[in-house]
Design a protein around this motif. Structure first.
Motif, PDB file in Angstrom:
ATOM      1  N   LEU A 192     -10.071 -51.528  20.530  1.00 20.46           N
ATOM      2  CA  LEU A 192     -10.477 -52.496  21.543  1.00 20.46           C
ATOM      3  C   LEU A 192      -9.363 -52.817  22.540  1.00 20.46           C
ATOM      4  CD1 LEU A 192     -12.851 -54.200  22.428  1.00 20.46           C
ATOM      5  CD2 LEU A 192     -12.017 -56.024  20.967  1.00 20.46           C
ATOM      6  N   PHE A 193      -8.159 -53.011  22.055  1.00 19.10           N
ATOM      7  CA  PHE A 193      -7.052 -53.390  22.934  1.00 19.10           C
ATOM      8  C   PHE A 193      -6.722 -52.269  23.921  1.00 19.10           C
ATOM      9  CE2 PHE A 193      -2.460 -53.900  23.783  1.00 19.10           C
ATOM     10  CZ  PHE A 193      -2.520 -55.121  24.426  1.00 19.10           C
ATOM     11  N   SER A 194      -6.636 -51.014  23.435  1.00 18.45           N
ATOM     12  CA  SER A 194      -6.281 -49.912  24.334  1.00 18.45           C
ATOM     13  C   SER A 194      -7.385 -49.658  25.361  1.00 18.45           C
ATOM     14  CB  SER A 194      -5.993 -48.639  23.539  1.00 18.45           C
ATOM     15  OG  SER A 194      -7.141 -48.207  22.855  1.00 18.45           O
ATOM     16  N   ILE A 195      -8.639 -49.806  24.959  1.00 19.20           N
ATOM     17  CA  ILE A 195      -9.738 -49.626  25.911  1.00 19.20           C
ATOM     18  C   ILE A 195      -9.734 -50.750  26.952  1.00 19.20           C
ATOM     19  CG2 ILE A 195     -12.251 -49.612  26.150  1.00 19.20           C
ATOM     20  CD1 ILE A 195     -12.359 -48.169  23.472  1.00 19.20           C
ATOM     21  N   GLY A 196      -9.482 -51.980  26.525  1.00 15.60           N
ATOM     22  CA  GLY A 196      -9.407 -53.103  27.467  1.00 15.60           C
ATOM     23  C   GLY A 196      -8.291 -52.935  28.478  1.00 15.60           C
ATOM     24  N   ILE A 197      -7.114 -52.516  28.018  1.00 15.14           N
ATOM     25  CA  ILE A 197      -5.984 -52.289  28.918  1.00 15.14           C
ATOM     26  C   ILE A 197      -6.312 -51.163  29.897  1.00 15.14           C
ATOM     27  CG2 ILE A 197      -3.599 -51.459  29.005  1.00 15.14           C
ATOM     28  CD1 ILE A 197      -3.744 -54.302  28.094  1.00 15.14           C
ATOM     29  N   THR A 198      -6.940 -50.111  29.396  1.00 17.80           N
ATOM     30  CA  THR A 198      -7.258 -48.964  30.249  1.00 17.80           C
ATOM     31  C   THR A 198      -8.264 -49.337  31.331  1.00 17.80           C
ATOM     32  OG1 THR A 198      -6.850 -47.501  28.378  1.00 17.80           O
ATOM     33  CG2 THR A 198      -8.060 -46.589  30.242  1.00 17.80           C
ATOM     34  N   PHE A 199      -9.309 -50.051  30.962  1.00 21.00           N
ATOM     35  CA  PHE A 199     -10.286 -50.429  31.979  1.00 21.00           C
ATOM     36  C   PHE A 199      -9.739 -51.475  32.945  1.00 21.00           C
ATOM     37  CE2 PHE A 199     -13.276 -48.321  29.098  1.00 21.00           C
ATOM     38  CZ  PHE A 199     -13.880 -47.484  30.027  1.00 21.00           C
ATOM     39  N   SER A 200      -8.817 -52.294  32.484  1.00 17.89           N
ATOM     40  CA  SER A 200      -8.136 -53.210  33.401  1.00 17.89           C
ATOM     41  C   SER A 200      -7.282 -52.421  34.394  1.00 17.89           C
ATOM     42  CB  SER A 200      -7.270 -54.183  32.608  1.00 17.89           C
ATOM     43  OG  SER A 200      -6.493 -54.968  33.464  1.00 17.89           O
ATOM     44  N   ALA A 201      -6.629 -51.361  33.891  1.00 15.01           N
ATOM     45  CA  ALA A 201      -5.808 -50.519  34.770  1.00 15.01           C
ATOM     46  C   ALA A 201      -6.661 -49.775  35.782  1.00 15.01           C
ATOM     47  CB  ALA A 201      -5.007 -49.523  33.934  1.00 15.01           C
ATOM     48  N   LEU A 202      -7.911 -49.523  35.453  1.00 11.30           N
ATOM     49  CA  LEU A 202      -8.811 -48.877  36.405  1.00 11.30           C
ATOM     50  C   LEU A 202      -9.422 -49.873  37.387  1.00 11.30           C
ATOM     51  CD1 LEU A 202     -10.646 -46.464  33.967  1.00 11.30           C
ATOM     52  CD2 LEU A 202      -9.071 -45.811  35.788  1.00 11.30           C
ATOM     53  N   TRP A 203      -9.751 -51.064  36.902  1.00 11.55           N
ATOM     54  CA  TRP A 203     -10.459 -52.045  37.724  1.00 11.55           C
ATOM     55  C   TRP A 203      -9.559 -52.659  38.804  1.00 11.55           C
ATOM     56  CZ3 TRP A 203     -15.026 -53.145  39.200  1.00 11.55           C
ATOM     57  CH2 TRP A 203     -15.279 -54.357  39.823  1.00 11.55           C
ATOM     58  N   GLN A 204      -8.312 -52.964  38.463  1.00  9.25           N
ATOM     59  CA  GLN A 204      -7.422 -53.613  39.427  1.00  9.25           C
ATOM     60  C   GLN A 204      -7.192 -52.779  40.684  1.00  9.25           C
ATOM     61  OE1 GLN A 204      -3.900 -54.795  37.306  1.00  9.25           O
ATOM     62  NE2 GLN A 204      -4.911 -56.529  36.330  1.00  9.25           N
ATOM     63  N   PRO A 205      -6.861 -51.487  40.580  1.00  9.42           N
ATOM     64  CA  PRO A 205      -6.684 -50.710  41.820  1.00  9.42           C
ATOM     65  C   PRO A 205      -7.986 -50.538  42.607  1.00  9.42           C
ATOM     66  CG  PRO A 205      -5.667 -49.568  39.984  1.00  9.42           C
ATOM     67  CD  PRO A 205      -6.421 -50.722  39.416  1.00  9.42           C
ATOM     68  N   ILE A 206      -9.108 -50.393  41.900  1.00 10.34           N
ATOM     69  CA  ILE A 206     -10.376 -50.231  42.613  1.00 10.34           C
ATOM     70  C   ILE A 206     -10.692 -51.480  43.426  1.00 10.34           C
ATOM     71  CG2 ILE A 206     -12.871 -50.026  42.300  1.00 10.34           C
ATOM     72  CD1 ILE A 206     -12.271 -48.119  39.954  1.00 10.34           C
ATOM     73  N   SER A 207     -10.536 -52.651  42.820  1.00 13.65           N
ATOM     74  CA  SER A 207     -10.817 -53.887  43.557  1.00 13.65           C
ATOM     75  C   SER A 207      -9.807 -54.119  44.676  1.00 13.65           C
ATOM     76  CB  SER A 207     -10.857 -55.079  42.605  1.00 13.65           C
ATOM     77  OG  SER A 207      -9.604 -55.260  41.995  1.00 13.65           O
ATOM     78  N   ALA A 208      -8.550 -53.698  44.467  1.00 17.25           N
ATOM     79  CA  ALA A 208      -7.543 -53.842  45.532  1.00 17.25           C
ATOM     80  C   ALA A 208      -7.850 -52.906  46.699  1.00 17.25           C
ATOM     81  CB  ALA A 208      -6.153 -53.559  44.975  1.00 17.25           C
ATOM     82  N   LEU A 209      -8.319 -51.703  46.383  1.00 16.24           N
ATOM     83  CA  LEU A 209      -8.650 -50.761  47.457  1.00 16.24           C
ATOM     84  C   LEU A 209      -9.865 -51.216  48.247  1.00 16.24           C
ATOM     85  CD1 LEU A 209      -8.007 -47.370  45.647  1.00 16.24           C
ATOM     86  CD2 LEU A 209      -6.692 -48.352  47.532  1.00 16.24           C
ATOM     87  N   GLN A 210     -10.774 -51.915  47.614  1.00 12.93           N
ATOM     88  CA  GLN A 210     -11.942 -52.428  48.326  1.00 12.93           C
ATOM     89  C   GLN A 210     -11.563 -53.565  49.271  1.00 12.93           C
ATOM     90  OE1 GLN A 210     -14.587 -53.492  45.150  1.00 12.93           O
ATOM     91  NE2 GLN A 210     -15.563 -51.478  45.115  1.00 12.93           N
ATOM     92  N   GLY A 211     -10.485 -54.273  48.991  1.00 16.75           N
ATOM     93  CA  GLY A 211     -10.104 -55.421  49.808  1.00 16.75           C
ATOM     94  C   GLY A 211      -8.871 -55.218  50.654  1.00 16.75           C
ATOM     95  N   VAL A 212      -8.583 -53.986  51.073  1.00 16.90           N
ATOM     96  CA  VAL A 212      -7.392 -53.731  51.887  1.00 16.90           C
ATOM     97  C   VAL A 212      -7.437 -54.518  53.186  1.00 16.90           C
ATOM     98  CG1 VAL A 212      -6.124 -51.962  53.164  1.00 16.90           C
ATOM     99  CG2 VAL A 212      -6.969 -51.464  50.897  1.00 16.90           C
ATOM    100  N   GLY A 213      -8.584 -54.587  53.814  1.00 16.64           N
ATOM    101  CA  GLY A 213      -8.712 -55.318  55.075  1.00 16.64           C
ATOM    102  C   GLY A 213      -8.429 -56.801  54.913  1.00 16.64           C
ATOM    103  N   LYS A 214      -8.913 -57.388  53.820  1.00 13.30           N
ATOM    104  CA  LYS A 214      -8.683 -58.816  53.579  1.00 13.30           C
ATOM    105  C   LYS A 214      -7.223 -59.104  53.266  1.00 13.30           C
ATOM    106  CE  LYS A 214     -13.238 -59.618  51.601  1.00 13.30           C
ATOM    107  NZ  LYS A 214     -13.936 -59.952  50.359  1.00 13.30           N
ATOM    108  N   VAL A 215      -6.567 -58.174  52.573  1.00 15.57           N
ATOM    109  CA  VAL A 215      -5.171 -58.381  52.179  1.00 15.57           C
ATOM    110  C   VAL A 215      -4.274 -58.452  53.414  1.00 15.57           C
ATOM    111  CG1 VAL A 215      -3.216 -57.313  50.994  1.00 15.57           C
ATOM    112  CG2 VAL A 215      -5.445 -57.362  49.902  1.00 15.57           C
ATOM    113  N   PHE A 216      -4.527 -57.590  54.383  1.00 14.15           N
ATOM    114  CA  PHE A 216      -3.661 -57.518  55.557  1.00 14.15           C
ATOM    115  C   PHE A 216      -4.196 -58.306  56.756  1.00 14.15           C
ATOM    116  CE2 PHE A 216      -2.324 -53.887  53.056  1.00 14.15           C
ATOM    117  CZ  PHE A 216      -0.947 -54.018  53.129  1.00 14.15           C
TER     118      PHE A 216
END
Length: 179
Positions: free
Chosen positions: A90-114
């Motif tokens: 459970l812990f390794s899967i949670g960390i892995t999906f967190s590592a996938l979700w954070q960049p995806i959500s950051a890439l979706q909001g590039v315009g808002k960030v800048f």
């Protein structure tokens, strides 16, 4: 001053505002300490240009700081994935999906960030490209972790149940060799 008389009596500090033609002009009176007429008479457009230039420099600097922020997250996530190990739990899967979700959500909001740093004098292409590259690196780290956990479908038998599973290239075992 006494009432009705133009004479000042009994005041230590007083200014006589009567117009005497014998008084020197205002240009002959020296400026008080700390005040220069040249800085006061300076063109307002020059001051506004300097202010806008300083603001543009500040925006560029902050945009680069925001663009470099995913690097810290990348290092932290890599350390957490290393600590989670390579077994599926459970812990390794949670960390892995967190590592996938954070960049995806950051890439979706590039315009808002800048958005706060958008200006006609500020070039945001470099910071945006760095931000995107670092987030793609984080996404690649998450995909790599999925692969090390064995959760990525890398063989045709992962998709079609009638195919035989992939042959293991090597295996290891301990103990006494069998002859």
């Amino acid at each position: 001053m006494e009432k009705g008389k133009g004479v000042m009596v009994g005041r230590r500090w007083a200014v006589d505002f009567t117009d005497n033609s014998t008084t020197p002009s205002s240009r002959d009176i020296p400026d008080p300490p700390g005040f220069t007429r040249a800085s006061h008479d300076q063109d307002d457009s020059t001051l506004s240009r300097q202010k806008k230039g300083a603001e543009a420099n500040w925006k560029v600097q902050k945009a680069w700081e925001v663009a470099q922020a995913p690097f810290k997250n990348l290092l932290m996530m890599g350390f957490m994935m290393w600590m989670a190990g390579s077994t599926v739990h459970l812990f390794s899967i949670g960390i892995t999906f967190s590592a996938l979700w954070q960049p995806i959500s950051a890439l979706q909001g590039v315009g808002k960030v800048f958005e706060p740093y958008k200006d006609s004098k500020v070039d945001l292409l470099g910071p945006k490209l760095l931000f995107i590259a670092l987030n793609l690196g984080g996404l690649a780290l998450g995909v790599w972790k999925l692969n090390t956990l064995g959760l990525l479908p890398t063989h045709a038998s992962d998709w079609v149940s009638s195919l035989s599973p992939a042959q293991e290239v090597e295996y290891s075992g301990g103990g006494i060799p069998l002859h």
